[in-house]
Design a protein around this motif. Structure first.
Motif, short mmCIF file in Angstrom:
data_model
loop_
_atom_site.label_atom_id
_atom_site.label_comp_id
_atom_site.label_asym_id
_atom_site.label_seq_id
_atom_site.Cartn_x
_atom_site.Cartn_y
_atom_site.Cartn_z
N ASP A 1 -6.82 2.12 8.57
CA ASP A 1 -5.81 3.16 8.35
C ASP A 1 -5.17 3.66 9.64
O ASP A 1 -4.18 4.40 9.59
N ALA B 1 0.83 -1.21 0.00
CA ALA B 1 0.00 0.00 0.00
C ALA B 1 0.86 1.25 0.00
O ALA B 1 0.51 2.26 -0.63
N SER B 2 2.00 1.21 0.70
CA SER B 2 2.88 2.38 0.76
C SER B 2 3.50 2.68 -0.60
O SER B 2 3.94 3.81 -0.85
N LEU B 3 3.53 1.67 -1.49
CA LEU B 3 4.06 1.86 -2.84
C LEU B 3 2.95 2.17 -3.85
O LEU B 3 3.18 2.18 -5.05
N ASP B 4 1.73 2.40 -3.33
CA ASP B 4 0.57 2.77 -4.16
C ASP B 4 0.22 1.69 -5.18
O ASP B 4 -0.17 2.00 -6.32
N HIS B 5 0.34 0.44 -4.80
CA HIS B 5 -0.06 -0.64 -5.69
C HIS B 5 -1.58 -0.81 -5.66
O HIS B 5 -2.27 -0.28 -4.79
N SER B 6 -2.08 -1.58 -6.62
CA SER B 6 -3.51 -1.81 -6.72
C SER B 6 -4.01 -2.69 -5.57
O SER B 6 -3.22 -3.30 -4.85
N GLY C 1 -6.29 -2.76 1.91
CA GLY C 1 -6.37 -2.13 0.60
C GLY C 1 -7.59 -1.24 0.45
O GLY C 1 -7.55 -0.25 -0.29
#
Length: 201
Positions: A167, A110-115, A162
């Protein structure tokens, strides 16, 4: 800080899980350390390759290597503390490692902005990959490939993270406790996924 805490918990729990499996299989001391380290770091190594992190990233986790080494050493010196009875100790250590590493893997992706799908895969591989390698090296059928529910809890963890439903740190810790409970509860209740059957003419 939350990421680091889950990394520490997962590393220690999976190192212990691998060491216990090795001891049950009557491996020598070297084999116990190898299986413990493979279990603790195997899933993260597979995840890193798939989400684009360099392999060298694994070797930068010096503090986690020390944590794994100390955890395995404690089990070797004081085996009765946790390995009696073995199956219960192994189940708890595995459930803790599954939950902690699934969360850690999902947070990493998630920190790498993946799907969303990539986050779920990262959670699954980080939470289950070490256990798969452990079981294969120990000559056992991996939990994740059985009808028994195991890897699905890791994927569920990735889905929840995701979707942004965890959060805040307090929610992550609640998720951590929930996945541990679900893994242990589903084991004792013998929950299973459908097993496809081959039909021959």
């Amino acid at each position: 800080m939350t990421w680091e805490i889950f990394s520490i918990i997962g590393t220690a729990a999976f190192a212990i899980s691998g060491a216990l499996v090795a001891m049950e299989a009557k491996y020598d001391v070297f084999g116990v350390f190898i299986l413990g380290f493979v279990t603790a770091f195997g899933g993260g190594a597979i995840r890193n390759i798939l989400i684009g992190l360099p392999v060298s990233y694994l070797w930068s986790q010096t503090s986690l290597f020390y944590i794994a080494f100390i955890s395995i050493t404690i089990i070797l010196i004081f085996p009765k503390w946790i390995s009696h009875p073995w199956k219960k100790a192994g189940l708890y250590a595995d459930a803790i490692g599954l939950a902690a590493f699934a969360i850690q893997g999902a947070l990493h992706a998630a920190s790498l902005d993946h799907s969303l799908l990539a986050i779920m895969v990262a959670a699954f591989l980080t939470g289950s990959g070490g256990g798969i390698l452990r079981d294969l090296l120990a000559g056992r059928k991996p939990y994740v490939f059985k009808a028994e529910i195991y890897g699905s809890w890791a994927a569920l963890t990735g889905l929840i993270i995701g979707l942004g439903a965890a959060d805040y740190p307090v929610l992550l810790y609640a998720l951590f406790a929930g996945i541990i409970f679900l893994r242990i509860y589903s084991f004792h209740r013998k929950w299973q996924l459908p097993v496809p059957k081959m039909h021959y003419q």
